[in-house]
Design a protein around this motif. Structure first.
Motif, PDB file in Angstrom:
ATOM      1  N   LYS A 130       0.806  -1.216   0.000  1.00 41.14           N
ATOM      2  CA  LYS A 130       0.000   0.000   0.000  1.00 41.14           C
ATOM      3  C   LYS A 130       0.842   1.270   0.000  1.00 41.14           C
ATOM      4  N   MET A 131       1.823   1.349   0.897  1.00 34.82           N
ATOM      5  CA  MET A 131       2.604   2.580   1.029  1.00 34.82           C
ATOM      6  C   MET A 131       3.728   2.666  -0.009  1.00 34.82           C
ATOM      7  N   LYS A 149       3.678   0.657  10.857  1.00 38.49           N
ATOM      8  CA  LYS A 149       2.452   1.445  10.730  1.00 38.49           C
ATOM      9  C   LYS A 149       2.807   2.889  10.363  1.00 38.49           C
ATOM     10  N   TRP A 150       1.834   3.654   9.894  1.00 40.07           N
ATOM     11  CA  TRP A 150       2.097   5.033   9.474  1.00 40.07           C
ATOM     12  C   TRP A 150       0.923   5.970   9.774  1.00 40.07           C
ATOM     13  N   ALA A 151       0.516   6.016  11.011  1.00 40.55           N
ATOM     14  CA  ALA A 151      -0.593   6.888  11.425  1.00 40.55           C
ATOM     15  C   ALA A 151      -0.229   8.362  11.268  1.00 40.55           C
ATOM     16  N   GLY A 152       1.064   8.670  11.143  1.00 38.76           N
ATOM     17  CA  GLY A 152       1.479  10.057  10.997  1.00 38.76           C
ATOM     18  C   GLY A 152       1.432  10.572   9.574  1.00 38.76           C
ATOM     19  N   GLN A 153       1.080   9.724   8.625  1.00 37.94           N
ATOM     20  CA  GLN A 153       1.072  10.134   7.216  1.00 37.94           C
ATOM     21  C   GLN A 153       0.050  11.254   6.972  1.00 37.94           C
ATOM     22  N   GLY A 154       0.539  12.414   6.464  1.00 36.67           N
ATOM     23  CA  GLY A 154      -0.322  13.523   6.086  1.00 36.67           C
ATOM     24  C   GLY A 154      -0.810  14.386   7.232  1.00 36.67           C
ATOM     25  N   GLY A 199      -1.536  17.275   9.518  1.00 37.14           N
ATOM     26  CA  GLY A 199      -1.378  18.717   9.349  1.00 37.14           C
ATOM     27  C   GLY A 199      -0.998  19.143   7.948  1.00 37.14           C
ATOM     28  N   GLY A 200      -1.008  18.216   7.013  1.00 36.65           N
ATOM     29  CA  GLY A 200      -0.599  18.528   5.655  1.00 36.65           C
ATOM     30  C   GLY A 200       0.887  18.844   5.532  1.00 36.65           C
ATOM     31  N   THR A 201       1.655  18.526   6.598  1.00 37.15           N
ATOM     32  CA  THR A 201       3.094  18.857   6.601  1.00 37.15           C
ATOM     33  C   THR A 201       3.987  17.662   6.946  1.00 37.15           C
ATOM     34  N   TRP A 202       3.396  16.574   7.439  1.00 40.94           N
ATOM     35  CA  TRP A 202       4.184  15.412   7.826  1.00 40.94           C
ATOM     36  C   TRP A 202       3.929  14.272   6.842  1.00 40.94           C
ATOM     37  N   PHE A 203       5.033  13.724   6.317  1.00 39.35           N
ATOM     38  CA  PHE A 203       4.901  12.670   5.317  1.00 39.35           C
ATOM     39  C   PHE A 203       5.955  11.590   5.554  1.00 39.35           C
ATOM     40  N   VAL A 204       5.559  10.353   5.237  1.00 38.94           N
ATOM     41  CA  VAL A 204       6.529   9.257   5.241  1.00 38.94           C
ATOM     42  C   VAL A 204       7.634   9.611   4.253  1.00 38.94           C
ATOM     43  N   ILE A 205       8.881   9.383   4.643  1.00 34.20           N
ATOM     44  CA  ILE A 205      10.003   9.718   3.765  1.00 34.20           C
ATOM     45  C   ILE A 205      10.436   8.499   2.967  1.00 34.20           C
ATOM     46  N   GLN A 206      10.841   8.738   1.739  1.00 33.76           N
ATOM     47  CA  GLN A 206      11.356   7.684   0.873  1.00 33.76           C
ATOM     48  C   GLN A 206      12.884   7.634   0.976  1.00 33.76           C
ATOM     49  N   VAL A 222       3.620  10.039  -0.876  1.00 37.87           N
ATOM     50  CA  VAL A 222       2.277  10.635  -0.808  1.00 37.87           C
ATOM     51  C   VAL A 222       1.184   9.582  -1.000  1.00 37.87           C
ATOM     52  N   GLU A 223       1.527   8.331  -0.694  1.00 38.64           N
ATOM     53  CA  GLU A 223       0.523   7.271  -0.735  1.00 38.64           C
ATOM     54  C   GLU A 223      -0.254   7.237   0.583  1.00 38.64           C
ATOM     55  N   CYS A 224      -1.440   6.657   0.515  1.00 35.32           N
ATOM     56  CA  CYS A 224      -2.258   6.420   1.704  1.00 35.32           C
ATOM     57  C   CYS A 224      -2.537   7.688   2.507  1.00 35.32           C
TER      58      CYS A 224
END
Length: 217
Positions: free
Chosen positions: A98-99, A185-190, A192-199, A206-208
């Motif tokens: 998914k991610m 897990k990635w509950a922090g994804q997105g 505040g529109g400022t926190w994102f999983v890093i590649q 910007v998935e999920c």
């Protein structure tokens, strides 16, 4: 002619010394033998070494430094810089369902980047209460994390406001999220529109994204 005369004098002086020593040893009264015995050295000292057909040999190795002499710092080879120590912190690049492409720490926790930070120069703008919710990934000063699948050329550190060293990928500081329910897990994804999983390349994943959060440009 002069050299031959000097040799004759030296030989005559040596014979005189021998005769004097014999006289001294047989003289019952006791002649001042010390003065007589010094005649030969005195004659030899007066003659230069070249008068006997040889020259004084030059000291060997005159260009070498004297024993015990100290060399200057400029003569010493430059010391090699010590490589950075490797900490027990790990960065692991993974592809998950998914991610897609993500980076995790050694415990499998998902790592994030913060859009309000800056990568050039690397600066973290998440401090105090923010850093409690989003703990930065830090390493001991002067060390580097262990890497699995992450390009070492992209990995560095930045100095935080509290003086600690935070790990970066392509200049972006790395964080975990205190509200993630567990490894992977990635509950922090997105948030505040400022926190994102890093590649692994430092870009946002910007998935999920949760409803209402759009992918930033």
């Amino acid at each position: 002619m002069i050299r031959r005369n000097r040799i004759a004098i030296a030989v005559a002086g040596g014979m005189a010394t021998v005769l004097a020593l014999v006289m001294w040893s047989t003289n019952a009264v006791g002649v001042q033998g010390t003065n007589v015995a010094q005649t030969a050295p005195a004659v030899e000292a007066a003659a230069a070494p070249g008068d006997y057909g040889y020259d004084t040999p030059a000291a060997a190795g005159t260009d070498a430094p004297a024993a015990g002499a100290q060399t200057s710092a400029a003569d010493q080879p430059p010391a090699a810089a010590a490589p950075p120590a490797v900490s027990n912190i790990r960065l692991v690049a993974k592809t998950v369902d998914k991610m897609g492409d993500v980076v995790q720490d050694g415990d499998g926790r998902t790592l994030y980047r913060f859009d309000k930070d800056t990568p050039k120069p690397p600066v973290s703008n998440c401090n105090d209460a923010c850093a409690v919710t989003w703990p930065p990934l830090v390493v001991p000063a002067g060390s580097t994390p262990q890497l699995e699948g992450v390009d070492p050329a992209l990995v560095g550190t930045l100095k935080r406001a509290d003086g600690t060293e935070q790990v970066t990928i392509d200049g972006w500081g790395l964080y975990t999220y205190s509200k993630d329910p567990g490894p992977g897990k990635w509950a922090g994804q997105g948030v505040g529109g400022t926190w994102f999983v890093i590649q692994p390349n430092g870009k946002r994943n910007v998935e999920c994204l949760p409803p209402g959060v759009t992918a930033p440009v």
